[in-house]
Design a protein around this motif. Structure first.
Motif, PDB file in Angstrom:
ATOM      1  N   GLN A   4       0.835  -1.198   0.000  1.00  0.00           N
ATOM      2  CA  GLN A   4       0.000   0.000   0.000  1.00  0.00           C
ATOM      3  C   GLN A   4       0.868   1.246   0.000  1.00  0.00           C
ATOM      4  OE1 GLN A   4      -2.583  -1.042   3.501  1.00  0.00           O
ATOM      5  NE2 GLN A   4      -4.232  -0.366   2.172  1.00  0.00           N
ATOM      6  N   SER A  20      -3.700   0.559  -3.132  1.00  0.00           N
ATOM      7  CA  SER A  20      -3.435  -0.782  -2.610  1.00  0.00           C
ATOM      8  C   SER A  20      -3.105  -1.769  -3.711  1.00  0.00           C
ATOM      9  CB  SER A  20      -4.652  -1.281  -1.832  1.00  0.00           C
ATOM     10  OG  SER A  20      -4.454  -2.611  -1.395  1.00  0.00           O
ATOM     11  N   MET A  21      -2.127  -2.643  -3.419  1.00  0.00           N
ATOM     12  CA  MET A  21      -1.807  -3.766  -4.294  1.00  0.00           C
ATOM     13  C   MET A  21      -2.366  -5.070  -3.731  1.00  0.00           C
ATOM     14  SD  MET A  21      -0.133  -2.597  -6.963  1.00  0.00           S
ATOM     15  CE  MET A  21       0.917  -3.854  -7.699  1.00  0.00           C
ATOM     16  N   SER A  23      -4.987  -7.914  -3.493  1.00  0.00           N
ATOM     17  CA  SER A  23      -5.953  -8.411  -4.469  1.00  0.00           C
ATOM     18  C   SER A  23      -7.365  -8.280  -3.918  1.00  0.00           C
ATOM     19  CB  SER A  23      -5.659  -9.875  -4.818  1.00  0.00           C
ATOM     20  OG  SER A  23      -5.760 -10.692  -3.664  1.00  0.00           O
ATOM     21  N   LYS A  43       0.797  -7.994  -8.824  1.00  0.00           N
ATOM     22  CA  LYS A  43       2.094  -7.657  -9.404  1.00  0.00           C
ATOM     23  C   LYS A  43       1.997  -6.549 -10.439  1.00  0.00           C
ATOM     24  CE  LYS A  43       4.062 -12.199  -8.503  1.00  0.00           C
ATOM     25  NZ  LYS A  43       4.777 -13.379  -9.048  1.00  0.00           N
ATOM     26  N   ALA A  45      -0.484  -2.900 -11.657  1.00  0.00           N
ATOM     27  CA  ALA A  45      -1.618  -1.989 -11.514  1.00  0.00           C
ATOM     28  C   ALA A  45      -1.450  -0.852 -12.506  1.00  0.00           C
ATOM     29  CB  ALA A  45      -1.712  -1.437 -10.094  1.00  0.00           C
ATOM     30  N   GLN A 379       7.015  -6.174  -9.490  1.00  0.00           N
ATOM     31  CA  GLN A 379       5.763  -5.449  -9.628  1.00  0.00           C
ATOM     32  C   GLN A 379       5.960  -4.269 -10.571  1.00  0.00           C
ATOM     33  OE1 GLN A 379       5.478  -4.926  -5.245  1.00  0.00           O
ATOM     34  NE2 GLN A 379       3.332  -5.489  -5.480  1.00  0.00           N
ATOM     35  N   LEU A 381       3.828  -0.668 -11.604  1.00  0.00           N
ATOM     36  CA  LEU A 381       2.720   0.277 -11.473  1.00  0.00           C
ATOM     37  C   LEU A 381       2.896   1.341 -12.547  1.00  0.00           C
ATOM     38  CD1 LEU A 381       0.416   1.854 -10.116  1.00  0.00           C
ATOM     39  CD2 LEU A 381       2.091   2.717  -8.474  1.00  0.00           C
ATOM     40  N   GLU A 399      -6.631  -4.665 -10.759  1.00  0.00           N
ATOM     41  CA  GLU A 399      -5.395  -4.114 -11.311  1.00  0.00           C
ATOM     42  C   GLU A 399      -5.633  -2.765 -11.991  1.00  0.00           C
ATOM     43  OE1 GLU A 399      -2.945  -8.232 -12.369  1.00  0.00           O
ATOM     44  OE2 GLU A 399      -4.389  -7.441 -13.811  1.00  0.00           O
TER      45      GLU A 399
END
Length: 443
Positions: A4, A20-21, A23, A43, A45, A379, A381, A399
Motif C-alpha cells: 500500500q 493498494s496492491m 488483491s 504484481k 496496476a 511489480q 505500477l 489491477e
C-alpha cells in the motif's frame, strides 16, 4: 513488494488517499497473485485519468518518499509542494506511508513532514502481524521530542537504539531510518536483531524504483553486461524496432563531447573517494544515458586510466546508430526493456507508460510483463491514457485504478468498487464516463 501507499497534503492530494496492491474479489489470473499469510498481492496496476487529474502527482509523491528515505532529508525544491487548495495546508504536515512485504513479513514505514519548513514531525516503523496486530519497532515524535523503541528488542539492544535515537532527536531535518543505515556496518555485526532497519531501508534504496516523469525507469545496467546484450537486442527486435544487435566501441579522446567530459570529472571524484575506503571496490563503472549519449565510463582501482565505451544499435541493414539517431519510440522501448529481463524482486513505477509508443506496443509490453511476472516477485505500477489496456482479457478488475480531480483535489479509486461483469467492454464504458477520470469539455 509494495502493498500500500498512502499520501496526504502533497501536490493535488489534499486529503488522505490510499492505493493498494492487495488483491480484491476477482479470481481471474490467480497465477500472477503472490499469496503471503493468506493475503494476495498483485504484481501489476494501471492508473487511468484525464490530463491534470493527478496521475503524475501520484508518481511524484512516491518518488518524493523514495528520495527522502535514501537521502535522509527533505529533497530540495519541495517547500511549496503541499496541496495549495486550502491556505492552512501550508502549516499542516504532509503524510507519507508505505506498507511493504519483505521476507514474508509486512511492515509499515512512514513519516509526516512540514514541507514549508523542511522539517519532519513524526516517523515510525511497525511490523504488522497476520491478523492486523501492530508491533512497533520505533516511533518518533519530533514535536514532543520523544522516540519510543519497540519492546521486541533485548534490554541491551534497546539501550543502544535509544542512544542513537537521542542523538538524532533534536534534528527534525533527518530521518532515523536513514541514520541507522549511515556508517553502521559494524553495528549490524554486533547487533543482528537490528537488521530490520537494513531490510526496510534497502527496500527503498535497491528495490523501489519510483522514477519521475521523463526520467529513465531503469538503471541501464543490463547494457553493461556483454552476456545480457543478446537478450536485450532480441527483446528490442521483438517489438519491431529493426534492431538486431547492440555493440559498444571504445571512444577516443577526440570523440568525447563536453557533456561526457563533465561526467568524467564527476566520475573521477567519486571513484577516488570509493577507492580510498576501507573496503574499496576492485573497479567502478557508471552509465551516462540521455537523449544524446549512451556511454559507460570504467576504471580499475589499480590504474590511473579509465575506459569510455559508447553503445550503438545495429539494424537489419547492417547500419549502426547511436541513441540520438534512434526514434523516441525506440528509445522508450530501450528504457522499458530491462523491466522484462528483471528476475530479482523489484517495484517499478512508470509514469505515462504509453508515451511515444504505438497502442499495440503498449498492450504487448503489458502482456509480456504479466507473463514474465508469474515466475518472479516483481511489480509494475503505471499511469496511462491507453484505453486498450482496459480489457478483462488482459487485466483483472483490481489491477485497474482511476484518479479524478474533484474541486481541485485528486481522488483515487479502484475499478473493484464498480463490481463489473467479466464480459463487459470496460474500455468503452470508461470513455463514456461510467467510471469518471475522463475529460469534460465545455462549448
Amino acid at each position: 513488494m509494495l502493498v500500500q501507499f498512502i499520501v496526504d497534503n502533497y501536490l493535488s492530494f489534499g486529503t488522505r488517499q490510499e492505493f493498494s496492491m492487495f488483491s480484491g474479489k476477482s479470481r481471474a489470473y490467480q497465477e500472477r497473485v503472490k499469496t503471503v499469510n493468506n493475503k494476495g498481492i498483485l504484481k501489476f496496476a494501471a492508473l487511468f485519468g484525464t490530463n491534470a487529474s493527478g496521475k503524475s502527482n501520484f508518481i511524484k509523491a512516491m518518488s518524493f518518499m523514495d528520495q527522502a528515505v535514501e537521502e535522509g532529508r527533505v529533497p530540495l525544491g519541495n517547500g511549496n509542494k503541499y496541496c495549495r487548495t486550502q491556505a492552512n495546508n501550508r502549516e499542516r504536515a504532509s503524510y507519507f506511508e508505505v506498507i511493504l512485504m519483505e521476507q514474508n513479513s509486512f511492515y509499515s514505514y512512514g513519516f509526516e513532514v512540514l514541507l514549508s519548513k523542511g522539517s519532519f514531525t513524526s516517523e515510525w516503523l511497525i511490523k504488522l502481524g497476520s491478523n492486523g496486530e501492530e508491533f512497533p519497532i520505533f516511533s518518533r515524535d519530533l514535536v514532543a521530542n520523544k522516540t519510543v523503541i519497540g519492546e521486541q528488542f533485548t534490554p541491551s539492544s534497546e539501550k543502544r537504539l535509544q542512544i542513537y535515537a537521542d542523538d538524532m532527536q533534536g534534528d527534525s531535518s533527518a530521518l532515523f531510518l536513514t541514520g541507522m543505515n549511515t556508517n553502521k556496518t559494524s553495528l549490524y555485526k554486533d547487533y543482528p536483531e537490528f537488521s530490520v532497519f537494513q531490510l526496510v531501508f534497502q527496500w527503498f534504496s535497491k528495490k523501489f524504483a519510483a522514477s519521475e516523469p521523463n526520467v529513465p525507469v531503469t538503471s541501464g545496467s543490463t547494457f553493461l553486461v556483454d552476456q545480457k546484450l543478446k537478450e536485450v537486442s532480441a527483446l528490442l527486435q521483438s517489438f519491431d524496432t529493426d534492431i538486431v544487435e547492440i555493440v559498444n566501441d571504445i571512444l577516443k579522446q577526440g570523440e568525447i563531447s563536453p557533456v561526457i567530459q563533465k561526467q568524467i570529472v564527476l566520475f573521477e571524484n567519486r571513484a577516488n573517494k570509493l577507492f580510498q575506503e576501507e573496503s574499496p571496490p576492485k573497479n567502478l563503472t557508471v552509465l551516462l544515458r540521455d537523449k544524446h549519449n549512451f556511454v559507460s565510463i570504467s576504471k580499475e582501482a589499480d590504474s590511473d586510466a579509465y575506459e569510455i565505451k559508447k553503445i550503438f544499435f545495429r539494424h537489419a541493414d547492417g547500419q549502426e546508430f547511436s541513441i540520438d539517431e534512434e526514434s523516441q519510440g525506440t528509445i522508450r522501448i530501450m528504457d522499458l526493456a530491462e523491466i522484462l529481463l528483471t528476475t530479482e524482486s523489484c517495484v517499478f513505477v512508470v509514469d505515462e507508460l504509453d508515451r511515444c509508443l504505438h497502442p499495440q506496443v503498449t498492450y504487448e509490453f503489458v502482456r509480456k510483463f504479466l507473463e514474465h511476472a508469474v515466475d518472479y516477485d516483481i511489480q509494475l505500477l503505471v499511469t496511462s491514457h491507453e484505453s486498450r489496456l482496459l480489457d478483462f482479457d488482459l487485466l483483472r478488475r483490481d489491477e485497474i485504478w482511476f484518479v479524478e480531480k474533484r474541486k481541485g483535489e485528486s481522488k483515487l479509486y479502484s475499478l473493484e468498487e464498480f463490481n463489473e461483469r467479466n464480459d463487459r467492454k470496460i474500455d468503452r464504458a470508461y470513455l463514456d464516463g461510467r467510471y469518471g477520470g475522463v475529460p469534460v469539455f465545455t462549448r
